[in-house]
Design a protein around this motif. Sequence first.
Motif, mmCIF file in Angstrom:
data_model
loop_
_atom_site.group_PDB
_atom_site.id
_atom_site.type_symbol
_atom_site.label_atom_id
_atom_site.label_comp_id
_atom_site.label_asym_id
_atom_site.label_seq_id
_atom_site.Cartn_x
_atom_site.Cartn_y
_atom_site.Cartn_z
ATOM 1 N N TRP A 201 44.600 16.862 25.753
ATOM 2 C CA TRP A 201 43.156 17.084 25.578
ATOM 3 C C TRP A 201 42.365 16.349 26.663
ATOM 4 O O TRP A 201 41.385 16.878 27.199
ATOM 5 C CB TRP A 201 42.736 16.610 24.186
ATOM 6 C CG TRP A 201 41.296 16.860 23.872
ATOM 7 C CD1 TRP A 201 40.333 15.936 23.615
ATOM 8 C CD2 TRP A 201 40.635 18.132 23.786
ATOM 9 N NE1 TRP A 201 39.126 16.538 23.371
ATOM 10 C CE2 TRP A 201 39.290 17.884 23.468
ATOM 11 C CE3 TRP A 201 41.069 19.447 23.944
ATOM 12 C CZ2 TRP A 201 38.359 18.919 23.307
ATOM 13 C CZ3 TRP A 201 40.145 20.473 23.787
ATOM 14 C CH2 TRP A 201 38.810 20.203 23.479
ATOM 15 N N MET A 424 34.015 26.401 25.623
ATOM 16 C CA MET A 424 35.328 26.232 24.990
ATOM 17 C C MET A 424 35.436 24.842 24.372
ATOM 18 O O MET A 424 36.048 24.655 23.314
ATOM 19 C CB MET A 424 36.447 26.426 26.013
ATOM 20 C CG MET A 424 36.590 27.844 26.546
ATOM 21 S SD MET A 424 37.795 27.926 27.898
ATOM 22 C CE MET A 424 39.241 27.249 27.097
ATOM 23 N N VAL A 428 35.567 23.222 19.706
ATOM 24 C CA VAL A 428 36.735 22.425 19.335
ATOM 25 C C VAL A 428 36.289 21.033 18.891
ATOM 26 O O VAL A 428 36.720 20.520 17.855
ATOM 27 C CB VAL A 428 37.730 22.325 20.510
ATOM 28 C CG1 VAL A 428 38.872 21.378 20.164
ATOM 29 C CG2 VAL A 428 38.278 23.701 20.862
ATOM 30 N N GLU A 429 35.398 20.407 19.681
ATOM 31 C CA GLU A 429 34.949 19.066 19.334
ATOM 32 C C GLU A 429 34.118 19.076 18.045
ATOM 33 O O GLU A 429 34.161 18.115 17.265
ATOM 34 C CB GLU A 429 34.160 18.458 20.486
ATOM 35 C CG GLU A 429 34.999 18.242 21.739
ATOM 36 C CD GLU A 429 34.635 16.988 22.481
ATOM 37 O OE1 GLU A 429 33.431 16.665 22.526
ATOM 38 O OE2 GLU A 429 35.550 16.315 23.022
ATOM 39 N N GLN A 432 36.448 19.157 15.187
ATOM 40 C CA GLN A 432 37.271 17.937 15.128
ATOM 41 C C GLN A 432 36.425 16.663 15.087
ATOM 42 O O GLN A 432 36.956 15.570 15.294
ATOM 43 C CB GLN A 432 38.193 17.882 16.357
ATOM 44 C CG GLN A 432 39.184 19.026 16.452
ATOM 45 C CD GLN A 432 40.336 18.864 15.478
ATOM 46 O OE1 GLN A 432 40.179 19.035 14.277
ATOM 47 N NE2 GLN A 432 41.508 18.514 15.996
ATOM 48 N N GLY A 438 40.185 15.928 20.184
ATOM 49 C CA GLY A 438 40.050 17.368 19.996
ATOM 50 C C GLY A 438 41.295 18.084 19.547
ATOM 51 O O GLY A 438 41.210 19.140 18.912
ATOM 52 N N LEU A 439 42.481 17.558 19.850
ATOM 53 C CA LEU A 439 43.731 18.224 19.476
ATOM 54 C C LEU A 439 44.479 17.464 18.375
ATOM 55 O O LEU A 439 45.676 17.681 18.183
ATOM 56 C CB LEU A 439 44.637 18.387 20.705
ATOM 57 C CG LEU A 439 44.168 19.408 21.747
ATOM 58 C CD1 LEU A 439 45.197 19.524 22.870
ATOM 59 C CD2 LEU A 439 43.923 20.769 21.122
ATOM 60 N N LEU A 453 48.438 26.202 20.518
ATOM 61 C CA LEU A 453 47.429 25.352 21.153
ATOM 62 C C LEU A 453 47.990 24.674 22.397
ATOM 63 O O LEU A 453 47.315 24.600 23.425
ATOM 64 C CB LEU A 453 46.935 24.295 20.158
ATOM 65 C CG LEU A 453 46.048 24.809 19.015
ATOM 66 C CD1 LEU A 453 45.760 23.685 18.021
ATOM 67 C CD2 LEU A 453 44.752 25.372 19.560
ATOM 68 N N PHE A 457 46.303 25.506 26.078
ATOM 69 C CA PHE A 457 45.611 24.515 26.914
ATOM 70 C C PHE A 457 46.399 24.208 28.187
ATOM 71 O O PHE A 457 45.795 23.932 29.231
ATOM 72 C CB PHE A 457 45.335 23.245 26.108
ATOM 73 C CG PHE A 457 44.126 23.371 25.224
ATOM 74 C CD1 PHE A 457 42.848 23.315 25.767
ATOM 75 C CD2 PHE A 457 44.261 23.585 23.866
ATOM 76 C CE1 PHE A 457 41.726 23.457 24.962
ATOM 77 C CE2 PHE A 457 43.144 23.732 23.044
ATOM 78 C CZ PHE A 457 41.874 23.661 23.605
#
Length: 476
Positions: A201, A424, A428-429, A432, A438-439, A453, A457
């Motif tokens: 991330w 993008m 995600v943020e 999360q 983020g991941l 995922l 990425f």
Amino acid sequence: MLFNSFEFLIFLPVVFVLYWFVLNKSLRIQNLLLLTASYVFYGWWDWRFLSLIVFSSFIDYFCGLAIEKSTRSGKKKILLIISLLVNLGFLGFFKYFNFFAGSLQQAFNTIGYEIDSFTLDIVLPVGISFYTFQTMSYTIDVYNAKLKPTRDIISFFAFVSFFPQLVAGPIERATNLLPQFYKKRKFNYAEASDGLRQILWGLFKKIVIADNCAIVVNMVFDNYTDMNASDLFLGAFFFAFQIYGDFSGYSDIAIGTARLFGFNLMQNFKYPYFSRDIAEFWRRWHISLSTWFRDYLYIPLGGSKGGNSSKIRNTFIIFIVSGFWHGANWTFIIWGFLNALYFLPLLLLKKNRMNTNTIAEGRLFINFKEIGQIGITFILTLIAWIFFRAASVTEAFNYTKSLFDISILSVPSVDMKPLLYILMLIPVEWLQRNRTHGLYLHNGEIPILRWFLYVFFFCIIFFFGAKSQSFIYFQF
């Protein structure tokens, strides 16, 4: 050595294998390996400046022991002052000598006295502001009896130079990081896996977000006099995400790398662009530095106690010093001054602790009030970032003034691709925002989702990552 370099791609697995599978029988040998690896990591840039880290480490190691041994408060204070003078002396010389020399020359010239320039050709050691503050936290905490000094010189030297966060933080407190060198560490697959996800991330934020934004930002700021207002706005907007992607990306890689070796570093960013006011922003941006200044400068000055005059004084001191910490330029000082102005009304109205929870907690969407709060906070931050990025105060004022033009309504002519990458990042943020990165995934996540995922990425970084650039905060 850069995290996003081929050299680091070789360096990290080699150290990892040696650490867990070759030298795992002895904690002391593991710590010695980390110390050696950290010196190699830093020395890859310039071996000469390793002497500064080594010397500072020796001074603070022996000062810490002497402070504990001494029975007189006056001697303890002298030893603390020696430690602070050595560290701040190095920092002041390498980072601020030319600034003060140039400012003094300009001041004399202004009143009619012509003096020759006496600036020096000084190379700023990478990360000196970070490891200086980290090692100072040790002697200050020992002096305040918050921490027992260590006699394990290898652990202490490894703490000061720990390579994942050596050159751009997080600025770890000795009370958190140093004790982790004393404990036997066991490999934890779940933590290591999460560390790799956080590294991934961080690389996405650095290589895709920050480095793509940098191309447009550099072009706009270098040619701002020829740009219309809409292009200038996008230049500032992209810089806000460039510095966020660059710095928080570094922190993610640092934290993830440390977890590979069994260490837990503090979270340095908590999705700051979702903040509802400036006070919340500063609780979420560069947390390790903000809390360092709070604990070692703001609170000793009196903090928010006392009358309004002392509150105003302390607020401006901490923000201006924070600006000056970032660089020897009046632009950084004004950046700090602006943030103090933003923060002051909240403090005086006792609303600076109003937004301490996560925004839209328990909800997927935000309401109109929260949208407005985020928007206003972001615009104020964006204006301050112009001063942070500009080469001079004059450029910053002219750039900001040019934003207030009817051409703000025109169609931008700059490359808009970074906007797609930012679009993008934000969802995600947002999803999360209650997690550490983020991941971050729960153990119960579907395996096929995880691997999707990872592949997604990796492909984004490989195909859409921009040309590798140095991390912004290396210059601080």
